[in-house]
Design an enzyme around this catalytic site. Structure first.
Site, PDB file in Angstrom:
ATOM      1  CG  ASP A  63     -18.967 -33.918  14.012  1.00  0.00           C
ATOM      2  OD1 ASP A  63     -18.711 -32.752  13.646  1.00  0.00           O
ATOM      3  OD2 ASP A  63     -19.732 -34.683  13.392  1.00  0.00           O
ATOM      4  N   GLY A  88     -10.853 -30.378   0.260  1.00  0.00           N
ATOM      5  CA  GLY A  88      -9.768 -31.021  -0.472  1.00  0.00           C
ATOM      6  C   GLY A  88      -9.433 -30.166  -1.673  1.00  0.00           C
ATOM      7  CE1 TYR A 158     -13.173 -25.312   1.293  1.00  0.00           C
ATOM      8  CE2 TYR A 158     -12.385 -23.834  -0.422  1.00  0.00           C
ATOM      9  CZ  TYR A 158     -12.208 -24.465   0.789  1.00  0.00           C
ATOM     10  OH  TYR A 158     -11.048 -24.255   1.498  1.00  0.00           O
ATOM     11  CE  LYS A 162     -13.102 -22.445   3.783  1.00  0.00           C
ATOM     12  NZ  LYS A 162     -12.837 -22.923   5.152  1.00  0.00           N
ATOM     13  CG  ASN A 187      -3.905 -22.874  -4.410  1.00  0.00           C
ATOM     14  OD1 ASN A 187      -4.772 -23.722  -4.302  1.00  0.00           O
ATOM     15  ND2 ASN A 187      -3.917 -21.961  -5.363  1.00  0.00           N
ATOM     16  CD  GLU A 200      -4.432 -36.377  -4.127  1.00  0.00           C
ATOM     17  OE1 GLU A 200      -5.234 -36.635  -3.206  1.00  0.00           O
ATOM     18  OE2 GLU A 200      -4.359 -37.081  -5.155  1.00  0.00           O
TER      19      GLU A 200
HETATM   20  P1  NAD Z   1      -7.304 -30.455   6.080  1.00  0.00           P
HETATM   21  O1  NAD Z   1      -8.385 -31.216   5.372  1.00  0.00           O
HETATM   22  O2  NAD Z   1      -5.960 -31.052   6.111  1.00  0.00           O
HETATM   23  O3  NAD Z   1      -7.758 -30.130   7.570  1.00  0.00           O
HETATM   24  C1  NAD Z   1      -9.087 -29.851   7.933  1.00  0.00           C
HETATM   25  C2  NAD Z   1      -9.411 -30.707   9.141  1.00  0.00           C
HETATM   26  O4  NAD Z   1     -10.747 -30.406   9.598  1.00  0.00           O
HETATM   27  C3  NAD Z   1      -9.391 -32.213   8.833  1.00  0.00           C
HETATM   28  O5  NAD Z   1      -8.424 -32.861   9.631  1.00  0.00           O
HETATM   29  C4  NAD Z   1     -10.795 -32.664   9.153  1.00  0.00           C
HETATM   30  O6  NAD Z   1     -10.840 -33.962   9.759  1.00  0.00           O
HETATM   31  C5  NAD Z   1     -11.269 -31.605  10.122  1.00  0.00           C
HETATM   32  N1  NAD Z   1     -12.732 -31.567  10.201  1.00  0.00           N
HETATM   33  C6  NAD Z   1     -13.610 -31.649   9.178  1.00  0.00           C
HETATM   34  N2  NAD Z   1     -14.857 -31.633   9.647  1.00  0.00           N
HETATM   35  C7  NAD Z   1     -14.756 -31.540  11.011  1.00  0.00           C
HETATM   36  C8  NAD Z   1     -15.714 -31.508  12.053  1.00  0.00           C
HETATM   37  N3  NAD Z   1     -17.031 -31.571  11.801  1.00  0.00           N
HETATM   38  N4  NAD Z   1     -15.263 -31.415  13.335  1.00  0.00           N
HETATM   39  C9  NAD Z   1     -13.927 -31.376  13.604  1.00  0.00           C
HETATM   40  N5  NAD Z   1     -12.986 -31.407  12.646  1.00  0.00           N
HETATM   41  C10 NAD Z   1     -13.403 -31.501  11.367  1.00  0.00           C
HETATM   42  O7  NAD Z   1      -7.281 -29.008   5.397  1.00  0.00           O
HETATM   43  P2  NAD Z   1      -6.217 -27.824   5.564  1.00  0.00           P
HETATM   44  O8  NAD Z   1      -5.515 -27.702   4.291  1.00  0.00           O
HETATM   45  O9  NAD Z   1      -5.469 -27.997   6.828  1.00  0.00           O
HETATM   46  O10 NAD Z   1      -7.203 -26.564   5.693  1.00  0.00           O
HETATM   47  C11 NAD Z   1      -7.476 -25.905   6.933  1.00  0.00           C
HETATM   48  C12 NAD Z   1      -8.445 -24.760   6.691  1.00  0.00           C
HETATM   49  O11 NAD Z   1      -7.883 -23.857   5.730  1.00  0.00           O
HETATM   50  C13 NAD Z   1      -9.797 -25.187   6.119  1.00  0.00           C
HETATM   51  O12 NAD Z   1     -10.810 -24.359   6.635  1.00  0.00           O
HETATM   52  C14 NAD Z   1      -9.647 -24.913   4.639  1.00  0.00           C
HETATM   53  O13 NAD Z   1     -10.901 -24.698   4.014  1.00  0.00           O
HETATM   54  C15 NAD Z   1      -8.794 -23.662   4.656  1.00  0.00           C
HETATM   55  N6  NAD Z   1      -8.054 -23.455   3.398  1.00  0.00           N
HETATM   56  C16 NAD Z   1      -7.035 -24.300   3.060  1.00  0.00           C
HETATM   57  C17 NAD Z   1      -6.349 -24.092   1.874  1.00  0.00           C
HETATM   58  C18 NAD Z   1      -5.206 -24.984   1.451  1.00  0.00           C
HETATM   59  O14 NAD Z   1      -4.638 -24.739   0.389  1.00  0.00           O
HETATM   60  N7  NAD Z   1      -4.830 -26.005   2.220  1.00  0.00           N
HETATM   61  C19 NAD Z   1      -6.722 -23.044   1.019  1.00  0.00           C
HETATM   62  C20 NAD Z   1      -7.775 -22.216   1.393  1.00  0.00           C
HETATM   63  C21 NAD Z   1      -8.420 -22.429   2.587  1.00  0.00           C
END
Ligand code: NAD
Length: 345
Positions: A63, A88, A158, A162, A187, A200
Site C-alpha cells: 500500500d 474508476g 477525483y 489530481k 479516457n 469500468e
Molecule cells: P487502474 O484502477 O486500473 O489502476 C490503478 C491501480 O492503482 C490499481 O491497480 C490500484 O490497485 C492501485 N492502487 C490504488 N491505491 C493504491 C495504493 N494505496 N497503493 C498502491 N497501489 C494502489 O487505473 P488506470 O486506468 O490504470 O489509471 C492509472 C492512472 O491514470 C491513475 O492515476 C488514474 O487516475 C489515471 N487516469 C486514468 C485514466 C483512464 O482513462 N484510465 C484517465 C485519466 C487519468
C-alpha cells in the site's frame, strides 16, 4: 510503436506504482519488452489480482499510501512512474469521492520519498478531470488546453486530488530541483483494463453490453444519460508511447500536458462503432438518472504537438476493435469457468 525517445541505459531501477492496474500493467510490459532489467512493479492489490504480471519483474503488493512502503520501493531508483490511484469510471468517481481524494496520500508520500532517495525522474498520471468543469457544460465544448485548469473548478473529489498532486510535482521541481512530469490523460481504453464490476469506463462498458446482448439474444442496450455527451478516447498504446516521450522532454519538466486523442465522439457514436464490430443492432434505452459526467470534453493537442511533434493518433475504430475482441474473449472465458480480469477485482 516508435521509441527513439526511450534510449537510456536498460539497467536503471524503474519503479511503476499502480502496476497491477490497467495503464501501469501495460507500462511494465512495455518497459520489459524494451529490455529494461530492473523494473519494480508495485500495487496494493494482491499479486494474483493484477491485470498483467511480467516475468522477470520484481512485483510487490504494497500500500503506497504508507510512507514506509514508499521509502522501501524507491530506494536506489532512477525513475518513478506514479500510476496508482483509487479510481474508476464516472459511476465510481461520482459516488466515492472520499476514496478518490485519499489518493493524495499516495502521491504525497511517493514524491517525498522519491526526492529523499535522489530519484532523477518522477512521473505523475493526472487527468482531464482536473479541468474547470464550467468549460465542459455543452457537448460541443471547445477542446481543453492546458491553461484551462485555472481558475480551478475541477471535478469534485477525483479532479481536485489530481490538481493538488500536480502542484506537488511542480513545487518539488521548483523548490527542490527534482525533475517531475505531469500528463493529463483523457479516457484511456484498451485490452487488459477493467470491463465489468462498477469501475469500468464507457468504451469497455459499451463493448461488454454489446457482447452480453449477443450472448443473451436480448437485443437491448441501456446507455447512461442521453448518449449525446462527447469525449475523446485514447488507445493504450498511444498512452504508453506518450508517457515515455513526455518524460524524455526537458521542455515538459513540471509542465502539465494533455495526453489524449482529439477524435471527438458522442456516446451514441461509440455505441454505433461497437454495434458494427459486433455485427448487431440494438434497441437503445437511455437512463437519464445514471452518472454521465460533464457534457463535452476533448483534448486540445496544440501544445504537445508543438513540443514533441507527436500526438496520439490510433483511430478509435482500430483500438475499439481490439478492445472488443479482448472483452469478448474474457466474457467467453468466464462463461467457460476460467478466471478473468473482472474476477480479479
Ligand atoms: P487502474 O484502477 O486500473 O489502476 C490503478 C491501480 O492503482 C490499481 O491497480 C490500484 O490497485 C492501485 N492502487 C490504488 N491505491 C493504491 C495504493 N494505496 N497503493 C498502491 N497501489 C494502489 O487505473 P488506470 O486506468 O490504470 O489509471 C492509472 C492512472 O491514470 C491513475 O492515476 C488514474 O487516475 C489515471 N487516469 C486514468 C485514466 C483512464 O482513462 N484510465 C484517465 C485519466 C487519468
Amino acid at each position: 510503436m516508435r521509441n527513439n525517445h526511450d534510449s537510456g541505459p536498460r539497467d536503471r531501477r524503474i519503479v511503476v506504482a499502480g502496476a497491477g492496474g490497467f495503464i501501469g500493467g501495460a507500462l511494465v510490459r512495455h518497459l520489459a519488452d524494451r529490455g529494461h532489467t530492473r523494473i519494480v512493479a508495485v500495487d496494493r492489490k494482491p499479486l494474483p489480482e493484477w491485470y498483467q504480471r511480467v516475468v522477470g519483474v520484481t512485483s510487490l503488493s504494497l500500500d503506497l499510501s504508507d510512507a514506509d512502503n514508499c521509502r522501501r520501493v524507491v530506494e536506489n531508483a532512477h525513475t518513478v512512474y506514479n500510476l496508482a490511484a483509487d479510481m474508476g469510471g464516472m459511476g465510481f468517481i461520482e459516488r466515492f469521492r472520499i476514496q478518490c481524494l485519499r489518493s493524495i496520500l499516495i502521491n504525497t508520500h511517493l514524491i517525498e520519498e522519491s526526492w529523499r532517495a535522489g530519484v532523477e525522474t518522477y512521473f505523475f498520471a493526472s487527468s482531464a478531470c482536473a479541468y474547470n468543469t464550467d468549460l465542459q457544460k455543452v457537448p460541443t465544448a471547445t477542446a481543453l488546453k492546458e491553461s484551462d485548469a485555472y481558475p480551478a473548478m475541477a471535478e469534485r473529489g477525483y479532479g481536485w486530488e489530481k490538481l493538488m498532486s500536480e502542484m506537488f510535482c511542480q513545487e518539488y521541481t521548483a523548490e527542490r530541483g527534482m525533475k517531475t512530469y505531469i500528463a493529463r490523460f483523457h479516457n484511456v481504453y484498451g485490452p487488459w483494463g477493467t470491463w465489468d464490476g462498477g469501475r469500468e469506463k464507457a468504451p469497455a462498458a459499451i463493448c461488454r453490453k454489446v457482447v452480453e446482448a449477443k450472448a443473451s439474444g436480448q437485443h437491448d442496450i441501456t446507455i447512461w444519460g442521453d448518449g449525446e455527451q462527447t469525449r475523446s478516447f485514447m488507445y493504450i498504446d498511444d498512452c504508453i508511447d506518450g508517457i515515455l516521450r513526455i518524460c524524455a522532454s526537458d521542455q515538459l519538466i513540471a509542465t502539465p500536458v494533455n495526453l489524449g486523442s482529439s477524435e471527438l465522439l458522442s456516446i451514441n457514436q461509440l455505441v454505433t462503432h461497437a454495434e458494427q464490430i459486433g455485427g448487431i443492432r440494438l434497441t437503445r434505452h437511455y437512463d437519464l438518472n445514471a452518472p454521465r459526467g460533464v457534457a463535452g470534453r476533448n483534448s486540445d493537442n496544440t501544445f504537445i504537438r508543438s513540443v514533441l511533434g507527436w500526438e496520439p493518433s490510433i483511430p478509435f475504430c482500430v483500438g475499439l476493435a481490439k478492445t472488443y475482441a479482448w472483452i469478448d474473449s474474457q466474457f467467453n472465458a468466464r462463461k467457460a469457468g476460467a478466471a478473468t480480469v473482472r474476477d480479479h477485482h
